[in-house]
Design a protein around this motif. Structure first.
Motif, PDB file in Angstrom:
ATOM      1  N   SER A 151       0.823  -1.211   0.000  1.00 40.03           N
ATOM      2  CA  SER A 151       0.000   0.000   0.000  1.00 40.03           C
ATOM      3  C   SER A 151       0.852   1.254   0.000  1.00 40.03           C
ATOM      4  O   SER A 151       1.768   1.407   0.819  1.00 40.03           O
ATOM      5  CB  SER A 151      -0.929  -0.021   1.218  1.00 40.03           C
ATOM      6  N   MET A 208      -5.368  -7.834   0.951  1.00 39.11           N
ATOM      7  CA  MET A 208      -5.954  -8.812   0.031  1.00 39.11           C
ATOM      8  C   MET A 208      -6.352 -10.116   0.708  1.00 39.11           C
ATOM      9  O   MET A 208      -7.170 -10.851   0.171  1.00 39.11           O
ATOM     10  CB  MET A 208      -5.007  -9.057  -1.161  1.00 39.11           C
ATOM     11  N   SER A 256      -5.877   5.086  -7.980  1.00 39.45           N
ATOM     12  CA  SER A 256      -6.668   3.983  -7.405  1.00 39.45           C
ATOM     13  C   SER A 256      -7.825   3.565  -8.294  1.00 39.45           C
ATOM     14  O   SER A 256      -8.215   2.401  -8.288  1.00 39.45           O
ATOM     15  CB  SER A 256      -7.112   4.248  -5.974  1.00 39.45           C
ATOM     16  N   ILE A 274      -6.119   1.182 -10.636  1.00 41.38           N
ATOM     17  CA  ILE A 274      -5.810  -0.073  -9.948  1.00 41.38           C
ATOM     18  C   ILE A 274      -7.098  -0.886  -9.798  1.00 41.38           C
ATOM     19  O   ILE A 274      -7.126  -2.103 -10.008  1.00 41.38           O
ATOM     20  CB  ILE A 274      -5.142   0.196  -8.574  1.00 41.38           C
ATOM     21  N   LYS A 275      -8.188  -0.201  -9.505  1.00 46.39           N
ATOM     22  CA  LYS A 275      -9.487  -0.882  -9.370  1.00 46.39           C
ATOM     23  C   LYS A 275      -9.883  -1.538 -10.705  1.00 46.39           C
ATOM     24  O   LYS A 275     -10.277  -2.699 -10.744  1.00 46.39           O
ATOM     25  CB  LYS A 275     -10.537   0.141  -8.951  1.00 46.39           C
ATOM     26  N   PHE A 332      -6.306  -3.856 -12.103  1.00 52.70           N
ATOM     27  CA  PHE A 332      -5.723  -4.867 -11.237  1.00 52.70           C
ATOM     28  C   PHE A 332      -6.799  -5.663 -10.510  1.00 52.70           C
ATOM     29  O   PHE A 332      -6.878  -6.876 -10.616  1.00 52.70           O
ATOM     30  CB  PHE A 332      -4.750  -4.210 -10.251  1.00 52.70           C
ATOM     31  N   PHE A 333      -7.671  -4.966  -9.779  1.00 51.93           N
ATOM     32  CA  PHE A 333      -8.695  -5.673  -9.004  1.00 51.93           C
ATOM     33  C   PHE A 333      -9.868  -6.139  -9.853  1.00 51.93           C
ATOM     34  O   PHE A 333     -10.543  -7.101  -9.504  1.00 51.93           O
ATOM     35  CB  PHE A 333      -9.202  -4.798  -7.848  1.00 51.93           C
ATOM     36  N   ILE A 374      -9.444  -9.719 -10.824  1.00 53.51           N
ATOM     37  CA  ILE A 374      -9.377 -10.553  -9.605  1.00 53.51           C
ATOM     38  C   ILE A 374     -10.757 -10.697  -8.951  1.00 53.51           C
ATOM     39  O   ILE A 374     -11.192 -11.784  -8.616  1.00 53.51           O
ATOM     40  CB  ILE A 374      -8.383  -9.947  -8.574  1.00 53.51           C
ATOM     41  N   HIS A 375     -11.441  -9.541  -8.765  1.00 54.37           N
ATOM     42  CA  HIS A 375     -12.739  -9.580  -8.075  1.00 54.37           C
ATOM     43  C   HIS A 375     -13.898  -9.781  -9.048  1.00 54.37           C
ATOM     44  O   HIS A 375     -15.058  -9.803  -8.653  1.00 54.37           O
ATOM     45  CB  HIS A 375     -12.968  -8.269  -7.303  1.00 54.37           C
ATOM     46  N   SER A 389      -1.004  -0.794 -12.338  1.00 56.19           N
ATOM     47  CA  SER A 389      -2.265  -0.687 -13.068  1.00 56.19           C
ATOM     48  C   SER A 389      -2.007  -0.495 -14.555  1.00 56.19           C
ATOM     49  O   SER A 389      -2.915  -0.195 -15.312  1.00 56.19           O
ATOM     50  CB  SER A 389      -3.084   0.487 -12.538  1.00 56.19           C
TER      51      SER A 389
END
Lengths: 221, 221
Positions: free
Chosen positions: B11, B36, B111, B114-115, B118-119, B122-123, B181
């Motif tokens: 972070s 995570m 962010s 990254i959301k 990256f996420f 994953i999500h 990202s």
């Protein structure tokens, strides 16, 4: 030299800075800059604040933006009463915490909903954008108001202590703007009580909110 | 009593606080909390920080969150060298400005990306959410890096002055994270030069960034 204050009365951070100045009788000259008429994007305004944002101050040639920064600067440069931004290291840290927390919590939630519900129709944003903004705004605001309600259940002022700080002023301006976003703090009794209490303690409350209250009244028609 | 530091080394705000402590040999005990793996959402961690965010510190029973607040508090309570968070009112205001600006600008743009990038996978976020986050992230990041580029074209450090401040540390941690990202500061030569300068001046930079560097290296495979 007099302090120059550049604001749009419809902007929450602008009202916060104005309240701090007026409650402490700090001599200043108000320059109204309309965000909706894009006056913040003019070459003239960029000379005041290159980021093209409100509020700004120019204090004897010293240019400053960001409402929390401006409020901290006013507290120290004008030697305002300690309760606004305490000198005690830990008490100050508590005020800093809520000022920092605000940006990506209450402010962010509120802004997402204002974009979705107020600007969405005006700017004719795509429905997909409006839906995403509304979803995020609802979620973030719920968590933010929930956290404030817990905190204000134990404290009369957001950063603890016995008197209002600049953190209360910043947050209260945002909470009162929630109706523009189609939201409210109805379900949060401690937040409502704090709102009532702090708004009566801010002497310039009615004056600073005048333009904003007219907007709210006209929207209800 | 020793200061307890709760961080996830992946972070950005955590690394900023870690660097400030290590550069100044401020004795502290590190508690690794992995976002995570859900470790910030446990009942135990909520006792450290009720909002379940990192970084957090516990200093002799005083609990504090928000990286900028923590850094200001450490500067004041440990009497760190003035350049980190100057006592001069105007120079301090310049550092405050960039710390406040960061939240809704560089940090927000970064962010969002990254959301999305990256996420998102994953999500398994809905495509609509990914698209909106990516669009907003790209726009905000571009205007943020452009503004930083203009500023760093005239100054070696983001808040002016002759040495780094906590604003440089906060922003550099974020810029260093952009590759995660798929973004970067290529195309912004003054920002690149500044990042190189900051990352060489901060002696603990390689140590604090070790986990991130390993992570980036493993992503490239």
């Amino acid at each position: 030299m007099v302090l120059h204050l550049y604001i749009d009365w419809l902007s929450q951070p602008c009202r916060a800075v104005a309240m701090l100045l007026m409650d402490n009788n700090i001599e200043h000259q108000v320059h109204e800059v309309s965000f909706m008429k894009k006056e913040t994007q003019s070459a003239a305004y960029k000379e005041v604040n290159p980021a093209g944002k409100l509020p700004s101050i120019v204090d004897d040639d010293f240019h400053l933006g960001e409402s929390h920064t401006i409020m901290r600067y006013l507290c120290t440069s004008r030697n305002l009463p300690d309760h606004y931004y305490p000198n005690d290291i830990k008490q100050r840290a508590k005020v800093d915490y809520w000022l920092d927390w605000h940006h990506l919590n209450l402010r962010h939630g509120s802004l997402c909903l204002i974009k979705a519900n107020f600007f969405g129709p005006i700017k004719q944003l795509p429905q997909q954008t409006i839906d995403e903004l509304r979803k995020e705004g609802d979620n973030v605001l719920k968590v933010a108001l929930g956290f404030m309600d817990e905190t204000l259940g134990k404290n009369n002022y957001i950063a603890g202590g016995n008197q209002i700080s600049i953190a209360d002023i910043a947050l209260i301006c945002e909470v009162t703007a929630l109706p523009v976003a189609g939201a409210s703090c109805e379900d949060y009794p401690n937040v409502q009580a704090w709102l009532k209490r702090t708004s009566t303690e801010i002497k310039s409350w009615d004056q600073v909110n005048m333009v904003f209250n007219q907007l709210l009244a006209s929207r209800k028609k | 009593m020793v200061l307890h530091l709760y961080v996830d080394w992946l972070s950005q705000p955590c690394r900023a606080v870690g660097m400030l402590l290590m550069e100044n040999n401020v004795e502290h005990q590190v508690h690794d909390v992995k976002i995570m793996s859900g470790e910030t959402r446990t009942t135990d961690y909520k006792k450290v920080n009720p909002v379940g965010k990192v970084p957090a510190i516990v200093d002799d029973d005083f609990h504090l969150g928000e990286s900028h607040t923590i850094m200001r508090y450490i500067c004041a309570s440990r009497n760190l060298p003035d350049h980190y968070y100057p006592n001069d009112i105007k120079q301090r205001a310049r550092v405050d400005y960039w710390l406040d600006w960061h939240h809704m600008n560089l940090r927000f743009g970064s962010s969002r990306l990254i959301k999305a990038n990256f996420f998102g996978p994953i999500h398994k976020f809905p495509q609509q959410t990914i698209d909106e986050s990516r669009k907003e992230g790209e726009d905000v990041l571009k205007s943020s890096l452009t503004f930083m580029e203009e500023t760093l074209g005239k100054s070696n450090y983001i808040a002016g002055g002759n040495q780094l401040s906590i604003a440089d540390i906060a922003l550099a941690s974020e810029v260093a994270m952009l590759p995660i990202s798929g973004a970067s500061c290529e195309g912004y030569p003054s920002v690149q030069a500044w990042l190189k300068r900051i990352s060489t001046e901060i002696k603990s930079w390689p140590q604090v960034n070790a986990t991130l560097d390993q992570f980036l290296a493993s992503k490239d495979k």
